[in-house]
Motif scaffolding. Structure first.
Motif, mmCIF file in Angstrom:
data_model
loop_
_atom_site.group_PDB
_atom_site.id
_atom_site.type_symbol
_atom_site.label_atom_id
_atom_site.label_comp_id
_atom_site.label_asym_id
_atom_site.label_seq_id
_atom_site.Cartn_x
_atom_site.Cartn_y
_atom_site.Cartn_z
ATOM 1 N N THR A 39 28.471 0.459 -1.904
ATOM 2 C CA THR A 39 27.586 1.158 -0.968
ATOM 3 C C THR A 39 26.889 2.324 -1.669
ATOM 4 O O THR A 39 27.336 2.789 -2.713
ATOM 5 N N ASP A 62 34.724 2.843 -0.629
ATOM 6 C CA ASP A 62 34.452 2.920 0.802
ATOM 7 C C ASP A 62 35.523 2.082 1.504
ATOM 8 O O ASP A 62 35.496 0.863 1.457
ATOM 9 N N SER A 64 36.096 1.935 4.673
ATOM 10 C CA SER A 64 35.740 1.669 6.073
ATOM 11 C C SER A 64 35.105 0.298 6.254
ATOM 12 O O SER A 64 34.630 -0.015 7.336
ATOM 13 N N GLY A 66 32.443 -0.672 4.512
ATOM 14 C CA GLY A 66 31.034 -0.605 4.156
ATOM 15 C C GLY A 66 30.172 0.265 5.044
ATOM 16 O O GLY A 66 28.999 0.458 4.764
ATOM 17 N N CYS A 67 30.747 0.819 6.125
ATOM 18 C CA CYS A 67 29.912 1.629 7.022
ATOM 19 C C CYS A 67 29.832 3.094 6.592
ATOM 20 O O CYS A 67 29.039 3.851 7.141
ATOM 21 N N SER A 69 32.215 5.571 6.703
ATOM 22 C CA SER A 69 32.919 6.586 7.475
ATOM 23 C C SER A 69 34.218 7.046 6.819
ATOM 24 O O SER A 69 34.726 8.116 7.146
#
Length: 115
Positions: A39, A62, A64, A66-67, A69
């Motif tokens: 990401t 990441d 999460s 891929g988002c 958060s």
């Protein structure tokens, strides 16, 4: 076989590629000198920490899905020597204070290079 190993070592590493690949090629990719990012957030965090702390080892993931958060940061740097774990983590958090505003959380694992 050695030629193939050299070829694999030059390819970028991604968690998705490692999960899908054979154990041998995954191990070769883990030792790649060229980081790869799943990401943009991973890339931004990596570049900022690499620029500011000059770590001997640095991994940003990441966690999460891929988002963006949640992140896991594993960092080994000489500038942490003599500082407590809390002090080391504060150094990382202070560098990433703007990025932290847009996250749910971040796990930071700091260490000092062995002598």
């Amino acid at each position: 076989m050695l030629l193939r190993t050299k070829t694999l070592l030059t390819r970028p590493v991604t968690a998705f590629a490692i999960a899908r690949s054979s154990p041998v090629s995954a191990l070769c990719r883990l030792y790649s000198a060229q980081p790869s990012f799943g990401t943009n957030g991973e890339k931004q965090i990596y570049e900022k920490l690499h620029r500011e702390l000059s770590p001997t080892k640095l991994t940003v993931t990441d966690s999460s899905g891929g988002c963006g958060s949640m992140y896991v940061v594993e960092i080994e740097a000489e500038c942490f020597r003599g500082k407590s774990r809390v002090g080391q983590t504060k150094m990382v958090n202070s560098l990433l204070k703007e990025e932290l505003k847009d996250m749910h959380g971040m796990r930071v694992l700091c260490s000092v290079p062995s002598e």
